[in-house]
Design an enzyme around this catalytic site. Structure first.
Site, PDB file in Angstrom:
ATOM      1  N   LYS A 146      60.449  67.377  34.646  1.00  0.00           N
ATOM      2  CA  LYS A 146      60.022  66.461  35.506  1.00  0.00           C
ATOM      3  C   LYS A 146      58.273  66.254  35.758  1.00  0.00           C
ATOM      4  CE  LYS A 146      64.081  65.854  38.284  1.00  0.00           C
ATOM      5  NZ  LYS A 146      64.984  66.389  37.079  1.00  0.00           N
ATOM      6  N   SER A 206      42.695  61.412  22.338  1.00  0.00           N
ATOM      7  CA  SER A 206      43.460  60.165  22.429  1.00  0.00           C
ATOM      8  C   SER A 206      44.930  60.666  22.124  1.00  0.00           C
ATOM      9  CB  SER A 206      42.980  59.333  21.359  1.00  0.00           C
ATOM     10  OG  SER A 206      41.845  58.568  21.684  1.00  0.00           O
ATOM     11  N   PRO A 225      38.780  56.226  12.484  1.00  0.00           N
ATOM     12  CA  PRO A 225      39.888  57.306  12.226  1.00  0.00           C
ATOM     13  C   PRO A 225      40.657  57.194  11.096  1.00  0.00           C
ATOM     14  CG  PRO A 225      39.948  56.026  14.300  1.00  0.00           C
ATOM     15  CD  PRO A 225      39.063  55.124  13.414  1.00  0.00           C
ATOM     16  N   SER A 257      54.640  64.803  33.758  1.00  0.00           N
ATOM     17  CA  SER A 257      54.131  63.746  32.627  1.00  0.00           C
ATOM     18  C   SER A 257      53.866  64.381  31.472  1.00  0.00           C
ATOM     19  CB  SER A 257      52.960  63.141  33.193  1.00  0.00           C
ATOM     20  OG  SER A 257      52.238  62.489  32.262  1.00  0.00           O
ATOM     21  N   PRO A 258      54.461  64.118  30.095  1.00  0.00           N
ATOM     22  CA  PRO A 258      54.034  64.551  29.033  1.00  0.00           C
ATOM     23  C   PRO A 258      52.549  64.559  28.725  1.00  0.00           C
ATOM     24  CG  PRO A 258      56.170  63.525  28.585  1.00  0.00           C
ATOM     25  CD  PRO A 258      55.576  62.999  29.881  1.00  0.00           C
ATOM     26  N   ASP A 259      51.939  63.254  28.930  1.00  0.00           N
ATOM     27  CA  ASP A 259      50.591  63.453  28.580  1.00  0.00           C
ATOM     28  C   ASP A 259      49.766  63.919  29.417  1.00  0.00           C
ATOM     29  OD1 ASP A 259      48.681  61.672  26.955  1.00  0.00           O
ATOM     30  OD2 ASP A 259      47.961  61.295  29.016  1.00  0.00           O
ATOM     31  N   TYR A 296      37.460  63.811  27.741  1.00  0.00           N
ATOM     32  CA  TYR A 296      37.584  62.384  27.474  1.00  0.00           C
ATOM     33  C   TYR A 296      38.765  62.039  26.935  1.00  0.00           C
ATOM     34  CZ  TYR A 296      36.511  57.356  25.731  1.00  0.00           C
ATOM     35  OH  TYR A 296      36.434  56.238  25.406  1.00  0.00           O
ATOM     36  N   TYR A 330      30.379  50.470  19.582  1.00  0.00           N
ATOM     37  CA  TYR A 330      30.590  50.485  18.164  1.00  0.00           C
ATOM     38  C   TYR A 330      29.225  49.632  17.333  1.00  0.00           C
ATOM     39  CZ  TYR A 330      35.269  51.492  19.596  1.00  0.00           C
ATOM     40  OH  TYR A 330      36.348  51.980  19.944  1.00  0.00           O
ATOM     41  N   SER A 341      41.424  58.627  26.174  1.00  0.00           N
ATOM     42  CA  SER A 341      41.275  56.962  26.407  1.00  0.00           C
ATOM     43  C   SER A 341      42.692  56.367  27.247  1.00  0.00           C
ATOM     44  CB  SER A 341      41.454  56.425  24.890  1.00  0.00           C
ATOM     45  OG  SER A 341      40.834  56.908  24.111  1.00  0.00           O
TER      46      SER A 341
HETATM   47  N1  COA Z   1      59.244  63.062  34.548  1.00  0.00           N
HETATM   48  C1  COA Z   1      59.999  62.656  33.731  1.00  0.00           C
HETATM   49  N2  COA Z   1      59.333  61.636  32.693  1.00  0.00           N
HETATM   50  C2  COA Z   1      58.272  61.480  32.888  1.00  0.00           C
HETATM   51  C3  COA Z   1      57.369  61.939  34.063  1.00  0.00           C
HETATM   52  C4  COA Z   1      57.992  62.794  35.025  1.00  0.00           C
HETATM   53  N3  COA Z   1      57.103  63.182  36.123  1.00  0.00           N
HETATM   54  N4  COA Z   1      56.255  61.220  33.900  1.00  0.00           N
HETATM   55  C5  COA Z   1      56.176  60.326  32.806  1.00  0.00           C
HETATM   56  N5  COA Z   1      57.299  60.600  32.220  1.00  0.00           N
HETATM   57  C6  COA Z   1      57.869  59.996  31.024  1.00  0.00           C
HETATM   58  C7  COA Z   1      57.578  58.546  31.023  1.00  0.00           C
HETATM   59  O1  COA Z   1      58.444  57.658  31.879  1.00  0.00           O
HETATM   60  C8  COA Z   1      57.497  57.922  29.376  1.00  0.00           C
HETATM   61  O2  COA Z   1      58.950  57.832  29.182  1.00  0.00           O
HETATM   62  P1  COA Z   1      59.216  57.201  27.860  1.00  0.00           P
HETATM   63  O3  COA Z   1      59.043  58.038  26.737  1.00  0.00           O
HETATM   64  O4  COA Z   1      60.646  56.801  28.031  1.00  0.00           O
HETATM   65  O5  COA Z   1      58.395  56.036  27.761  1.00  0.00           O
HETATM   66  C9  COA Z   1      57.095  59.261  28.911  1.00  0.00           C
HETATM   67  O6  COA Z   1      57.256  60.602  29.681  1.00  0.00           O
HETATM   68  C10 COA Z   1      55.589  59.314  28.548  1.00  0.00           C
HETATM   69  O7  COA Z   1      54.770  59.260  29.802  1.00  0.00           O
HETATM   70  P2  COA Z   1      53.536  60.034  30.056  1.00  0.00           P
HETATM   71  O8  COA Z   1      53.226  61.034  29.125  1.00  0.00           O
HETATM   72  O9  COA Z   1      53.001  60.333  31.707  1.00  0.00           O
HETATM   73  O10 COA Z   1      52.315  58.721  29.745  1.00  0.00           O
HETATM   74  P3  COA Z   1      52.422  57.940  28.650  1.00  0.00           P
HETATM   75  O11 COA Z   1      53.104  58.166  27.268  1.00  0.00           O
HETATM   76  O12 COA Z   1      52.384  56.444  29.317  1.00  0.00           O
HETATM   77  O13 COA Z   1      50.524  57.864  28.091  1.00  0.00           O
HETATM   78  C11 COA Z   1      48.404  57.125  28.314  1.00  0.00           C
HETATM   79  C12 COA Z   1      49.757  57.849  28.941  1.00  0.00           C
HETATM   80  C13 COA Z   1      47.356  57.098  29.153  1.00  0.00           C
HETATM   81  C14 COA Z   1      48.150  58.040  26.914  1.00  0.00           C
HETATM   82  C15 COA Z   1      48.768  55.789  27.884  1.00  0.00           C
HETATM   83  O14 COA Z   1      49.130  55.036  28.853  1.00  0.00           O
HETATM   84  C16 COA Z   1      47.751  55.003  27.064  1.00  0.00           C
HETATM   85  O15 COA Z   1      46.883  54.402  27.746  1.00  0.00           O
HETATM   86  N6  COA Z   1      47.827  55.012  25.604  1.00  0.00           N
HETATM   87  C17 COA Z   1      46.916  54.533  24.777  1.00  0.00           C
HETATM   88  C18 COA Z   1      45.646  55.256  24.784  1.00  0.00           C
HETATM   89  C19 COA Z   1      44.780  54.813  23.632  1.00  0.00           C
HETATM   90  O16 COA Z   1      44.207  53.768  23.653  1.00  0.00           O
HETATM   91  N7  COA Z   1      44.834  55.504  22.314  1.00  0.00           N
HETATM   92  C20 COA Z   1      43.951  55.151  21.256  1.00  0.00           C
HETATM   93  C21 COA Z   1      42.706  55.329  21.388  1.00  0.00           C
HETATM   94  S1  COA Z   1      41.643  54.889  19.859  1.00  0.00           S
END
Ligand code: COA
Length: 624
Positions: free
Chosen positions: A424, A552, A132, A426-428, A450, A119, A452
């Site tokens: 089943k 992100s 942002p 992970s959404p992310d 990338y 930064y 975050s």
């Molecule tokens: N089956 C069913 N559900 C699942 C699953 C699976 N296989 N895997 C994950 N899920 C669920 C999780 O339990 C979670 O449930 P919730 O909504 O009840 O909490 C949900 O799906 C979301 O999980 P997931 O998508 O895997 O990851 P996340 O939301 O934890 O996000 C990151 C991952 C990396 C984005 C997060 O940990 C992070 O670091 N966020 C900050 C990012 C950041 O800094 N952004 C700003 C930059 S300026």
């Protein structure tokens, strides 16, 4: 045209003139930190969190080799492997020891380094490149009074949130069983980034006033009266009305636009301005304020029937204000905020946004009113011909930047997290793989990517990079795009890519990614006068770190979204807010690069999401 409101927290700038954060929210608060805050061991670790670990050299290099493979031919890969092995046996060990020593001396070995390299020493404008924008759910204002009432409520909501922060009442966020470092919240309000040659400085302040900008005039507005009591909504509306009356004629010499310049250019202008006592007092007033509230010109948001077109316009307003003839000197016409990125990640800002929106919806109001509100004061500036020339240059440069930024902000409304979870998955990771597929579909080459990941489970933790482009993600893209692949093969490739991404994510969240460790080793070399190892100029490194997709997740419950510009000239930015049944995306690219086109990227992304959905349903029926 309907009036609109924008709140900036640390918007434009980082501060200085005028731009601090939220557009509607004003205020900053309590941080008694000095500019040179550090994570040295003398500082308190209030939450008693663990320190960021230094990963083992062998582990990082092994992971690194996996992530560079998609970008290299077999021959190149063999050369990179041999370079990595030499590094591991030679200089790498020396640098590792230096880094481990630093980690013993600091609560967080990365914190100060990261603040500076990511930064404060970064010289490109904060507009588009760093600060942002966050667009609030749309509002329709019928009258100017509606606009001002909304602005007043936003300020009150922000003050209310600030009070929770100041009194340590924000619930500690958790990642599984791990509490997260909440220090970023304390840096949201009152933080000002001051421009200096080579490296900016952060100033943390706690005051009782906000800066209000209208028509390029800058005002000091007290939110507490002489009796020490906070103003109520109607009193704040009256203050804002007064501001508008006093600034009905636009100021052609608005100095706010200087904050959108390259940092060295702004630093030069800032230095010149500060030589004049009136200017330095006015600048100090802005620096100390809690937030900047911008009352912008309307941008005629509702001329668009298509809600995604409105999203684009709103996104542009929060990122750059539309240029010098629009709200670039004093943004916007939409509600939202812009924040200075250096002290905090997007997530605390998204939490704050949800708080503001809920506060406004619940129509909360202070129970007491001040008996003696103070009058808004116009801040005066003496603009020399030299600074005036700089303002003209800043206008041209901002206009060029605005012209060059292509945005496509949209809501993908076919499904959201619920469907992905029902599979089943992970959404992310799923959304990340959709981006990998979209990029490959368009460019037919791997896209370094990338994402975050928050490392806030450690004291002073910020982020680690998730390298989303993997051997598996490319295999997945190729399988999906191959008309000969069966649904079973596609699903298997999708799951394998998602698992690989999830696996990297879990490691990154614990501080065991590749990028921050390699950065730490490089900075150890620089600080100790050691030649930078060849590994850092090798194609494996340069290609895998040329992040053509910069992403992100910034999740908020309301229908808002964050947006920012791409990291590299031939790249895309993608910020996304996955909600239960839809996903808000804000994508960006640079117009002048012939290889990228945001509109095509959006189509490719939507197509990817649709095809992934459809192929999964061929196998497992959705419960939705
Ligand atoms: N089956 C069913 N559900 C699942 C699953 C699976 N296989 N895997 C994950 N899920 C669920 C999780 O339990 C979670 O449930 P919730 O909504 O009840 O909490 C949900 O799906 C979301 O999980 P997931 O998508 O895997 O990851 P996340 O939301 O934890 O996000 C990151 C991952 C990396 C984005 C997060 O940990 C992070 O670091 N966020 C900050 C990012 C950041 O800094 N952004 C700003 C930059 S300026």
């Amino acid at each position: 045209m309907l009036p609109s409101v924008k709140v900036q927290v640390s918007r434009y700038q980082d501060c200085e003139i005028g731009h601090k954060g939220f557009i509607l929210e004003p205020y900053v608060t309590s941080m008694q930190l000095s500019c040179n805050y550090t994570s040295a061991k003398t500082n308190k670790n209030v939450q008693k969190l663990p320190s960021l670990p230094v990963p083992k050299l062998t582990d990082t290099l092994g992971k690194y080799l996996l992530t560079v493979k998609p970008f290299l031919s077999d021959e190149e890969y063999a050369r990179t492997t041999s370079l990595v092995r030499d590094f591991e046996k030679g200089t790498g060990q020396q640098l590792q020891l230096l880094l481990e020593k630093r980690a013993q001396e600091h609560l967080n070995w990365l914190e100060d380094w990261w603040l500076n390299t990511a930064y404060l020493e970064y010289r490109d404008p904060v507009v588009v490149y760093s600060s942002p924008g966050l667009v609030f759910p749309f509002r329709k204002f019928q009258t100017q009074n509606d606009q001002l009432k909304y602005a007043a409520k936003t300020l009150l909501a922000a003050l209310s949130y600030k009070s929770l922060i100041d009194n340590d009442k924000i619930p500690v966020e958790m990642m599984g069983k791990n509490p997260l470092d909440m220090a970023q919240y304390k840096k949201v309000f009152g933080t000002c980034r001051l421009p200096f040659a080579k490296r900016d400085k952060l100033s943390f302040n706690n005051s009782k006033h906000v800066t209000v900008i209208h028509n390029n005039h800058i005002f000091h507005v007290d939110l507490w009266g002489d009796d020490g009591v906070m103003l109520d909504e109607e009193q704040i509306v009256q203050q804002l009305k007064k501001v508008m009356e006093l600034s009905s004629v636009p100021n052609k010499q608005g100095i706010g636009i200087l904050t959108s310049e390259n940092r060295d250019a702004w630093a030069k202008a800032y230095e010149l301005l500060c030589k004049d006592k009136t200017n330095s007092e006015s600048l100090a007033d802005v620096e100390k304020s809690i937030v900047v509230l911008c009352l912008d010109e309307a941008v005629n948001l509702w001329k668009y029937e298509d809600s995604n077109a409105r999203r684009n316009l709103a996104g542009a307003q929060t990122i750059h204000g539309g240029g010098s003839q629009s709200n670039g000197g004093n943004p916007d016409g939409v509600t939202g905020l812009t924040y200075e990125h250096s002290p905090a990640e997007g997530q605390p800002i998204a939490v704050l946004t949800d708080f503001i929106i809920k506060y406004i919806e619940e129509n909360k109001a202070p129970e007491v009113s001040s008996k003696s509100p103070k009058q808004p004061q116009l801040l005066k500036f003496n603009v020399s011909p030299e600074v005036n020339k700089m303002i003209e240059d800043a206008k041209k440069n901002l206009d060029k930047l605005v012209q060059n930024l292509q945005l496509n902000c949209f809501q993908y409304d076919k499904y959201g997290k619920n469907f992905i979870k029902s599979q089943k998955l992970s959404p992310d990771s799923y959304i990340q793989m959709a981006m990998q597929l979209a990029f490959y579909r368009l460019h037919n080459v791997p896209g370094a990517h990338y994402e975050s990941a928050a490392t806030r489970m450690y004291v002073g933790g910020r982020t680690e990079t998730i390298r989303s482009c993997s051997i598996e993600s490319i295999e997945f893209a190729k399988t999906m795009l191959n008309s000969q692949s069966s649904p079973k093969e596609k699903i298997s490739a999708l799951k394998s890519a998602i698992n690989s991404h999830k696996n990297y994510t879990v490691q990154a969240l614990q501080g065991f990614g590749v990028d921050r460790h390699l950065l730490g080793l490089k900075l150890s070399a620089i600080e100790n006068g050691i030649e930078i190892p060849k590994l850092y100029s090798d194609p494996g490194f340069t290609r895998s770190a040329h992040m053509r997709i910069s992403t992100s997740q910034v999740a908020c419950k309301c229908d808002g979204f964050m947006c920012y510009g791409p990291l590299v000239a031939d790249g895309y930015a993608t910020c996304y807010n996955p909600r239960d049944n839809d996903i808000n995306f804000a994508t960006a690219a640079f117009v002048e690069h012939p290889d990228t086109d945001c509109n095509k990227y959006r189509s490719a992304l939507e197509q990817s999401l649709q095809e992934m959905h459809d192929v999964l349903l061929k196998n497992v029926p959705s419960k939705l």
